[in-house]
Design a protein around this motif. Sequence first.
Motif, PDB file in Angstrom:
ATOM      1  N   VAL A  88     -58.011 -69.731 -23.630  1.00 30.96           N
ATOM      2  CA  VAL A  88     -57.409 -70.865 -22.916  1.00 30.96           C
ATOM      3  C   VAL A  88     -56.589 -71.787 -23.826  1.00 30.96           C
ATOM      4  O   VAL A  88     -56.680 -73.018 -23.735  1.00 30.96           O
ATOM      5  CB  VAL A  88     -58.438 -71.709 -22.119  1.00 30.96           C
ATOM      6  N   GLN A  92     -62.551 -66.800 -22.348  1.00 25.60           N
ATOM      7  CA  GLN A  92     -61.093 -66.929 -22.484  1.00 25.60           C
ATOM      8  C   GLN A  92     -60.780 -67.943 -23.580  1.00 25.60           C
ATOM      9  O   GLN A  92     -61.418 -68.984 -23.668  1.00 25.60           O
ATOM     10  CB  GLN A  92     -60.486 -67.464 -21.178  1.00 25.60           C
ATOM     11  N   GLU A 128     -50.749 -73.343 -24.201  1.00 20.51           N
ATOM     12  CA  GLU A 128     -49.509 -72.599 -23.948  1.00 20.51           C
ATOM     13  C   GLU A 128     -49.887 -71.147 -23.672  1.00 20.51           C
ATOM     14  O   GLU A 128     -50.405 -70.451 -24.553  1.00 20.51           O
ATOM     15  CB  GLU A 128     -48.595 -72.657 -25.181  1.00 20.51           C
ATOM     16  N   THR A 129     -49.617 -70.687 -22.466  1.00 18.56           N
ATOM     17  CA  THR A 129     -49.952 -69.298 -22.121  1.00 18.56           C
ATOM     18  C   THR A 129     -49.054 -68.347 -22.919  1.00 18.56           C
ATOM     19  O   THR A 129     -48.137 -68.777 -23.615  1.00 18.56           O
ATOM     20  CB  THR A 129     -49.744 -69.057 -20.620  1.00 18.56           C
ATOM     21  N   TYR A 189     -62.719 -71.247 -13.922  1.00 18.98           N
ATOM     22  CA  TYR A 189     -63.095 -71.082 -15.327  1.00 18.98           C
ATOM     23  C   TYR A 189     -62.930 -72.437 -15.985  1.00 18.98           C
ATOM     24  O   TYR A 189     -61.854 -72.815 -16.424  1.00 18.98           O
ATOM     25  CB  TYR A 189     -62.214 -70.036 -16.016  1.00 18.98           C
ATOM     26  N   THR A 226     -48.218 -66.864 -16.210  1.00 19.50           N
ATOM     27  CA  THR A 226     -48.855 -67.966 -15.501  1.00 19.50           C
ATOM     28  C   THR A 226     -50.265 -68.107 -16.074  1.00 19.50           C
ATOM     29  O   THR A 226     -50.752 -67.229 -16.784  1.00 19.50           O
ATOM     30  CB  THR A 226     -48.982 -67.660 -13.996  1.00 19.50           C
ATOM     31  N   ARG A 227     -50.926 -69.212 -15.768  1.00 18.41           N
ATOM     32  CA  ARG A 227     -52.312 -69.356 -16.222  1.00 18.41           C
ATOM     33  C   ARG A 227     -53.148 -68.226 -15.639  1.00 18.41           C
ATOM     34  O   ARG A 227     -53.986 -67.640 -16.311  1.00 18.41           O
ATOM     35  CB  ARG A 227     -52.871 -70.732 -15.804  1.00 18.41           C
ATOM     36  N   ARG A 228     -52.876 -67.903 -14.396  1.00 14.49           N
ATOM     37  CA  ARG A 228     -53.639 -66.828 -13.758  1.00 14.49           C
ATOM     38  C   ARG A 228     -53.455 -65.503 -14.505  1.00 14.49           C
ATOM     39  O   ARG A 228     -54.413 -64.794 -14.795  1.00 14.49           O
ATOM     40  CB  ARG A 228     -53.181 -66.699 -12.308  1.00 14.49           C
ATOM     41  N   SER A 288     -58.726 -68.995 -12.654  1.00 10.58           N
ATOM     42  CA  SER A 288     -57.951 -70.231 -12.782  1.00 10.58           C
ATOM     43  C   SER A 288     -58.816 -71.265 -13.488  1.00 10.58           C
ATOM     44  O   SER A 288     -60.028 -71.077 -13.642  1.00 10.58           O
ATOM     45  CB  SER A 288     -57.526 -70.768 -11.415  1.00 10.58           C
ATOM     46  N   LEU A 289     -58.195 -72.371 -13.873  1.00 13.73           N
ATOM     47  CA  LEU A 289     -58.963 -73.436 -14.537  1.00 13.73           C
ATOM     48  C   LEU A 289     -59.931 -74.109 -13.568  1.00 13.73           C
ATOM     49  O   LEU A 289     -60.793 -74.881 -13.977  1.00 13.73           O
ATOM     50  CB  LEU A 289     -58.016 -74.472 -15.134  1.00 13.73           C
ATOM     51  N   MET A 290     -59.775 -73.810 -12.300  1.00  9.69           N
ATOM     52  CA  MET A 290     -60.700 -74.339 -11.296  1.00  9.69           C
ATOM     53  C   MET A 290     -62.038 -73.608 -11.409  1.00  9.69           C
ATOM     54  O   MET A 290     -63.091 -74.214 -11.447  1.00  9.69           O
ATOM     55  CB  MET A 290     -60.104 -74.085  -9.911  1.00  9.69           C
TER      56      MET A 290
END
Lengths: 759, 157
Positions: A199, A197, A202-203, A687, A282-284, A683-685
Amino acid sequence: MSAIDQPVRKKDAMALVTGKPVYTQDIAPKDCLVVKLLGSPHAHALIKEIDIGPALQVPGIECILTYKDVPDSRFTLAGQTYPEPSPYDRLILDQRLRYVGDAVAIVAGENEKAVEEALDLIKVQYEVLQPVLDFRRALDHEVIIHPEENWKSLAPVGADNRRNLCASEEVEYGDVDQVISECEWIIEQTYHTKANQQVMMETFRTFTHLDTFGRLVCVSSTQVPFHVRRILANAIGIPKSQIRVIKPRIGGGFGAKQTAVSEIYPAIVTWKTGKPAMIIYTRRESFTSSSPRHEMEIRVRLGADKEGIIRGIDVYTLSNTGAYGEHGPTTVGLSGHKSIPLYGKVEAFRFGYDVVYTNVMSAGAYRGYGATQGCFAVESAVNELAAKMQMDPVRIREINMVRQGQVMPAYYGEKLNSCALDRCMAKAKAMIGWDDKYPCKDMGNGKIRSVGVAMTMQGSGISGVDTASVSIKVNDDGFYSMSIGATDMGTGCDTSLAQIAAECLDCSVENIIVSGVDTDASPYDTGSYASSTAYVTGNAVVKTCAALRQRIKAEGSAQLGCPVEDIEIDGEKVYRVDTDESISLKDLANGAMCGNSNALSATESFSSPVSPPPFVVGMAEVEIDKETGKVDLIDYVAVVDCGTVINTNLARVQTEGGIAQGIGMALYEDIKYTEKGQMVSNSLMQYKIPSRLDVGTIRVAFESSYEPTGPFGAKSIGEVVINTPSPAIANAVYNGVHVNIRELPITAEKVYMGMHKEK
Amino acid sequence: MIINIWLNGRQLTREIEADLLLIDFLRNNGCYSVKRGCETSNCGLCSVLLEDKPVLSCSTLAARADGKHVYTLEGLQPQAEEFGSFMADQGAEQCGFCSPGLVISVLAMEKELNNPSDEEIKEYLSGSLCRCSGYMSQLRAIKLYLDRKGAQEYERN
Ligand code: FES
Ligand code: FES
């Protein structure tokens, strides 16, 4: 003082660091409808029935669109020059769903709560189909992902939707099988790089509204405003003249925003309802429904003579484009075209590839664009060759690397006019202390420190395709305004291009104001991708300034009453070389605003027949825990040849940032799916991207060559910097514990398993 | 529910939904410097000062700020400019989307840590992610800024 090779502050720096409202969401009208998408729960399915009745009853819901409400003509979201190599395989909404998250319906309403509620109330009956999830088995699979009649490939890229094939090609130079068969040393290995990703912080986000004239205005966080105009016209089925695209400040792109991921949804809502609409991923959603790096499996065969001279390279790449073909046919090419030419003594090569559809999210463009994947494979194979020959991996590069002045058969036959790769290698070696540290040192505490190396190249724009235009005009008191179509996405091109203009016009950078990008007002530019901005748009700036100087001289000659050949400009004034009689630029400019019929402005376009490569040598020092296999990065040295450096700060920070992204790719970034095609790392958790504790120390230096075709000798820098960490870190791991990691990322488990298997 | 917040030094009384997040309250009230980068409390973009302490406004209810002082960069412009100019001189803001959250955290760190080492700085700021810069330029900017502040302090004493 020269404006080039200076640490000039970015023009927008203070606005950004003080938190001014300059990004898409900050400037959106308050009454935008909130737009959200219902995503498919299945990797492959057909919509049998869809009932939006109850959802429409939710107070505040303005419109709900399904596949029945959108045009049935296919297009691509890839931001590429027409006719796009990426196949036209998308609809805004389709009855067939091709990955988990593929859009089923668009819901727009007054507020988020109403929209969420409506999303829950949409009733869909799916006919669940068998998905194709293993890209190694996708070609000629019994399940066809794009069986539709109106699927279309515009360019001769070897695509065949009936075979799940998005692109295919093979090129050969010399007789590679013969040459390799004569070699003393042969390496044949397969390497696997994963989807990653981008990442950007800004999405994806876009808002749209209708202007006074009923035209569709699309304000979007995009790298490719002009391509977005065409994509929206194709998708909605309206004339391009009805669309205006504006790019505000962008919170990062890295290629993700070279695909029109978010624009079509609010655009069709606004077009249907006449109301302003906005979508914020969203980030997701940015993780599950976007445009990551193509996963590739790359088979490399190389042969070297007994001295270690690499004589033949054979590369075959299998690339996974996912559900749609955005950037599929083009990214794959770089896996060979940017990796093989580094080896200047190769007598024969072959490069073949297939790009296949599968039922995961569509891949797209990510910094490096296939070169990154190819670099991991070919550089790793060269490191394995060195190990087999018991040769220092730096040494094998020193005797094989391409040199300035050579013609590169594997790089479209281009001649290498500027190359400091040899100096980059020498400098990197000295900076990291290679001779002392290679191969490794046992620290005595259960840890081993070791070093590794890789080198890489990229291009500077797409030769013969990328087009940049620039307009500059003289205003009151002699300040200049420059319009560009290239998109500053944090890279700082609004500033670096102003530096080039200031150098050409002998003025200060402050004297040049820059505006971009608004497709109604800006001159055409293909956009900021393919490492094109500094080189292609930079050259357009040089050309435009030259034309403008001619116009200023003509005006000066009229005012000073002499032939134009006798006129010179020094930035402050226009003067006669013979008499020294002069008129200040300020007076000339102000005079041009009264009773004048000679516009003091110029617009020029530039396109390049060549794409001069920048180079990087990367060296990593790692510490490996012998107990667990955990790899910690201690030090990373990158030495860059991007030709003349335009802005010393921005070039350095681009390099540091690219290296950090490459470190993430090397050590942990991996998009994972369940066996049903559901994304796990959403999620950033799950990934993880590098934090400031993970990157060790990144040290950067420049060894500049001078590119004769570049603006003031410059080449590109944006992408080349991401390529070396994966192979360099893998090499360091090998030099420490004799484990070859051929599949990214380089996790502790893989290192541990390797240590225990090979013993 | 009704809450009273001192936002950037000015008292605000607002009727809000009980589940409103502080980040949304702030953006609704014109504090656009506050950015959202995730839904899992991982990125630090949304950092603001609540009673002088940095908090993630994406995982703080607006109601929790009732009766309290909240500062965003909108209320800290001189400080943001001062530290920010060190960032600008390094080119440490690229896209800048992470900058406001970082600036808030640096301003808080400055109050909390005395003469921090590189490792302490990295540790303190580890919750502030940046995808553009690779962090090195930010570290250079922070160190130069703290050095200058230190020198000024020294002169004053
Ligand atoms: S928005 Fe990511 S931590 Fe708050
Ligand atoms: S500057 Fe772009 S995320 Fe930090």
